[in-house]
Design an enzyme around this catalytic site. Structure first.
Site, PDB file in Angstrom:
ATOM      1  N   HIS A  85      63.680  33.545  17.216  1.00  0.00           N
ATOM      2  CA  HIS A  85      63.220  33.249  18.345  1.00  0.00           C
ATOM      3  C   HIS A  85      61.796  33.730  18.686  1.00  0.00           C
ATOM      4  O   HIS A  85      61.213  33.563  19.507  1.00  0.00           O
ATOM      5  CB  HIS A  85      64.106  34.090  19.513  1.00  0.00           C
ATOM      6  CG  HIS A  85      63.778  35.527  19.509  1.00  0.00           C
ATOM      7  ND1 HIS A  85      64.276  36.333  18.651  1.00  0.00           N
ATOM      8  CD2 HIS A  85      62.971  36.232  20.227  1.00  0.00           C
ATOM      9  CE1 HIS A  85      63.898  37.640  18.839  1.00  0.00           C
ATOM     10  NE2 HIS A  85      63.062  37.533  19.765  1.00  0.00           N
TER      11      HIS A  85
HETATM   12  C1  UD1 Z   1      61.456  37.751  25.295  1.00  0.00           C
HETATM   13  C2  UD1 Z   1      60.245  38.854  24.916  1.00  0.00           C
HETATM   14  C3  UD1 Z   1      60.397  39.036  23.242  1.00  0.00           C
HETATM   15  C4  UD1 Z   1      61.916  39.277  22.755  1.00  0.00           C
HETATM   16  C5  UD1 Z   1      62.745  38.347  23.478  1.00  0.00           C
HETATM   17  C6  UD1 Z   1      63.978  38.794  23.264  1.00  0.00           C
HETATM   18  C7  UD1 Z   1      58.007  38.662  25.838  1.00  0.00           C
HETATM   19  C8  UD1 Z   1      56.636  38.299  25.793  1.00  0.00           C
HETATM   20  N1  UD1 Z   1      58.883  38.148  25.059  1.00  0.00           N
HETATM   21  O1  UD1 Z   1      60.925  36.554  24.521  1.00  0.00           O
HETATM   22  O2  UD1 Z   1      59.681  40.102  22.970  1.00  0.00           O
HETATM   23  O3  UD1 Z   1      61.827  39.496  21.401  1.00  0.00           O
HETATM   24  O4  UD1 Z   1      62.566  38.198  24.925  1.00  0.00           O
HETATM   25  O5  UD1 Z   1      65.231  37.920  23.267  1.00  0.00           O
HETATM   26  O6  UD1 Z   1      58.528  39.364  26.824  1.00  0.00           O
HETATM   27  N2  UD1 Z   1      65.424  31.357  28.784  1.00  0.00           N
HETATM   28  C9  UD1 Z   1      66.487  31.030  29.417  1.00  0.00           C
HETATM   29  N3  UD1 Z   1      67.489  31.941  29.805  1.00  0.00           N
HETATM   30  C10 UD1 Z   1      67.153  33.344  30.009  1.00  0.00           C
HETATM   31  C11 UD1 Z   1      65.966  33.682  29.707  1.00  0.00           C
HETATM   32  C12 UD1 Z   1      64.980  32.890  28.958  1.00  0.00           C
HETATM   33  O7  UD1 Z   1      66.871  29.874  29.341  1.00  0.00           O
HETATM   34  O8  UD1 Z   1      67.905  34.151  30.553  1.00  0.00           O
HETATM   35  C13 UD1 Z   1      64.437  30.683  28.252  1.00  0.00           C
HETATM   36  C14 UD1 Z   1      63.553  30.074  29.301  1.00  0.00           C
HETATM   37  O9  UD1 Z   1      63.265  28.716  29.008  1.00  0.00           O
HETATM   38  C15 UD1 Z   1      62.472  30.844  28.979  1.00  0.00           C
HETATM   39  C16 UD1 Z   1      62.411  30.928  27.384  1.00  0.00           C
HETATM   40  O10 UD1 Z   1      63.809  31.228  27.290  1.00  0.00           O
HETATM   41  O11 UD1 Z   1      61.210  30.269  29.309  1.00  0.00           O
HETATM   42  C17 UD1 Z   1      61.568  32.229  27.006  1.00  0.00           C
HETATM   43  O12 UD1 Z   1      62.141  33.373  27.892  1.00  0.00           O
HETATM   44  P1  UD1 Z   1      61.068  34.712  27.899  1.00  0.00           P
HETATM   45  O13 UD1 Z   1      61.772  35.835  28.504  1.00  0.00           O
HETATM   46  O14 UD1 Z   1      59.610  34.234  28.437  1.00  0.00           O
HETATM   47  O15 UD1 Z   1      60.749  35.036  26.495  1.00  0.00           O
HETATM   48  P2  UD1 Z   1      61.462  34.993  25.245  1.00  0.00           P
HETATM   49  O16 UD1 Z   1      61.356  34.039  23.982  1.00  0.00           O
HETATM   50  O17 UD1 Z   1      63.037  35.244  25.510  1.00  0.00           O
HETATM   51  N1  UDP Z   2      71.577  40.588  20.059  1.00  0.00           N
HETATM   52  C1  UDP Z   2      72.827  40.033  20.303  1.00  0.00           C
HETATM   53  N2  UDP Z   2      73.117  38.849  20.567  1.00  0.00           N
HETATM   54  C2  UDP Z   2      72.660  37.825  19.709  1.00  0.00           C
HETATM   55  C3  UDP Z   2      71.245  38.336  19.113  1.00  0.00           C
HETATM   56  C4  UDP Z   2      70.723  39.484  19.237  1.00  0.00           C
HETATM   57  O1  UDP Z   2      73.654  40.818  20.798  1.00  0.00           O
HETATM   58  O2  UDP Z   2      72.865  36.480  19.704  1.00  0.00           O
HETATM   59  C5  UDP Z   2      71.122  41.756  19.991  1.00  0.00           C
HETATM   60  C6  UDP Z   2      71.130  42.487  18.687  1.00  0.00           C
HETATM   61  O3  UDP Z   2      71.955  42.976  18.206  1.00  0.00           O
HETATM   62  C7  UDP Z   2      69.920  43.518  19.122  1.00  0.00           C
HETATM   63  C8  UDP Z   2      69.166  42.732  20.239  1.00  0.00           C
HETATM   64  O4  UDP Z   2      69.800  41.575  20.751  1.00  0.00           O
HETATM   65  O5  UDP Z   2      70.585  44.483  19.692  1.00  0.00           O
HETATM   66  C9  UDP Z   2      67.954  42.440  19.724  1.00  0.00           C
HETATM   67  O6  UDP Z   2      67.036  41.425  20.730  1.00  0.00           O
HETATM   68  P1  UDP Z   2      66.466  40.233  20.488  1.00  0.00           P
HETATM   69  O7  UDP Z   2      66.585  39.892  18.916  1.00  0.00           O
HETATM   70  O8  UDP Z   2      66.640  39.335  21.354  1.00  0.00           O
HETATM   71  O9  UDP Z   2      64.904  40.846  20.455  1.00  0.00           O
HETATM   72  P2  UDP Z   2      63.745  41.574  19.640  1.00  0.00           P
HETATM   73  O10 UDP Z   2      64.580  42.760  19.314  1.00  0.00           O
HETATM   74  O11 UDP Z   2      63.341  40.645  18.849  1.00  0.00           O
HETATM   75  O12 UDP Z   2      62.783  42.141  20.933  1.00  0.00           O
END
Ligand code: UD1
Ligand code: UDP
Length: 372
Positions: A205
């Site tokens: 991601h």
């Molecule tokens: C965010 C965090 C990242 C973290 C990740 C965990 C920042 C800059 N990034 O990245 O550090 O590792 O979360 O998963 O804060 N979206 C959905 N449904 C949701 C949430 C998001 O569809 O419930 C989609 C939307 O299109 C959105 C995109 O995902 O624009 C990105 O979501 P966003 O929270 O901005 O960043 P992540 O890539 O999820």
């Molecule tokens: N996780 C989860 N389901 C998934 C992927 C990740 O429950 O499909 C959990 C994982 O076990 C960990 C956390 O989400 O506890 C990590 O989050 P993510 O990878 O989204 O973010 P990051 O740690 O890179 O910020």
């Protein structure tokens, strides 16, 4: 009884905030859980509250998705009046997401003490939005709660005062250890027709990996080759969903919806290898003793490489393939960093409730008092 706001906003926050809330409440603090709304899908949000037994947020800011500035700004604008209303003694932020930085900046100017859980992690890769969030959040925090000694060393090297830096261990591992037996009772392997040790688990991601179609194509090429030897299951983050389908997924790689917490821990625990660009997954695999290959050129969690089961493979498809084959042939021995023992939340509560850390900056209220 001190009032302490705990902030959560997105998937990797929930498992970090839960042990901190529990420990603070055990010690008598009045904890207010604020959800920024950065993640909102059932599969990215609600399932974690259910799996982890977190009570519904006391306040919800409804920030949602957007550009970095839009999202950060919306959280800030909604959090500022809440601080004025609740007048907490302290605010706890976790991790490195936009919500973390937004609430940190607002708190730093409003007056309450600010505590950062997971302080001191550094990838030294400024192209990652999380690196900006981490460094800026640490800079305005009073309490720097580091998960490991290397994170504390980073903070000392940056000149933070000794009384601000506390090595408390890893809250994510508190939650993992507290839920491991429940996770092992999950039926997710049966549902997906998997057997223990018979598959690999993958997650993708990071913007650098999934937003650029050429980068994603290269990664999928590597996953396809690995899938020929060890079939891969890939729970899809919403950020990557459309792009994965657009680029095309090779045979041997099976896309599934984002997994709930207990299911995902079960999937990690039974995997032969985990391929990931997630931060938290690098830590959980180390605690579980499961081999992890990180699909990035750097990590803010080098302790998982030096004292755990993580191997950095970069993003070159040939190097990834070769690294995974090497790890499958000769898996790293399980080992775990100090203080990843399930008691980090308790240590954090003691640090926060025993006081000790001097305020980092004069606050507006101090200035008013000083002028009187
Ligand atoms: C965010 C965090 C990242 C973290 C990740 C965990 C920042 C800059 N990034 O990245 O550090 O590792 O979360 O998963 O804060 N979206 C959905 N449904 C949701 C949430 C998001 O569809 O419930 C989609 C939307 O299109 C959105 C995109 O995902 O624009 C990105 O979501 P966003 O929270 O901005 O960043 P992540 O890539 O999820
Ligand atoms: N996780 C989860 N389901 C998934 C992927 C990740 O429950 O499909 C959990 C994982 O076990 C960990 C956390 O989400 O506890 C990590 O989050 P993510 O990878 O989204 O973010 P990051 O740690 O890179 O910020």
């Amino acid at each position: 009884m001190p009032r302490i706001i705990c902030v959560a906003g997105a998937r990797p926050n929930y498992m970090k905030v839960k042990p901190v809330m529990d420990a603070l409440e055990r010690h008598g603090a009045d904890v207010v859980l604020v959800h920024t709304g950065q993640h909102y899908d059932t599969a990215m949000n609600d399932v974690f509250f259910r799996d982890l037994g977190i009570r519904p947020p006391d306040r919800h800011l409804g920030a949602g998705s957007g550009s970095h500035a839009e999202q950060t700004g919306r959280v800030m604008a909604a959090f500022e009046p809440l601080l004025a209303e609740l007048v907490p003694d302290a605010v706890v932020v976790v991790g490195d997401i936009n919500s973390t930085l937004a609430c940190a900046l607002v708190t730093a100017k409003a007056g309450p003490l600010l505590a950062h859980v997971e302080a001191g992690l550094r990838s030294r890769d400024w192209s990652m939005p999380e690196e900006v969030n981490r460094v800026a959040t640490d800079r305005v925090s009073d309490y720097l709660l580091a998960p490991s000694a290397d994170a504390a060393a980073n903070l000392r090297a940056e000149g933070y005062r000794e009384d601000q830096v506390h090595v408390v261990g890893n809250v994510m591992i508190d939650t993992l250890l507290a839920n491991l037996e429940r996770a092992r009772r999950s039926d997710v392997l049966d549902r997906y027709g998997l057997t223990r040790g018979g598959y690999g688990l993958a997650t993708l991601h990071r913007p650098a990996n999934v937003d650029d179609p050429d980068a994603l194509r290269g990664l999928l090429r590597a996953l396809g080759r690995i899938g020929g030897r060890c079939p891969l299951v890939l729970p899809v983050h919403p950020r990557a969903e459309q792009r994965l389908h657009a680029v095309g997924v090779p045979a041997g790689v099976r896309l599934v919806p984002p997994a709930g917490y207990l299911d995902f821990i079960a999937l990690q625990d039974a995997a032969r290898v985990v391929l990931t660009d997630s931060g938290g997954v690098q830590e959980e695999t180390t605690a579980l003793g499961v081999p992890c290959v990180t699909l990035r050129n750097n990590t803010e969690r080098p302790v998982t490489v030096e004292e755990g089961t993580n191997v950095l493979a970069g993003t070159d498809p040939d190097r990834i393939t070769a690294t995974v084959h090497r790890v499958l042939d000769d898996p790293p021995a399980p080992r775990c960093p100090a203080l990843w023992d399930g008691r980090a939340g308790e240590r954090i509560a003691r640090v926060l409730l025993d006081g000790g850390t001097a305020r980092t900056r004069p606050r507006p209220t101090d200035l008013v008092r000083g002028a009187a």
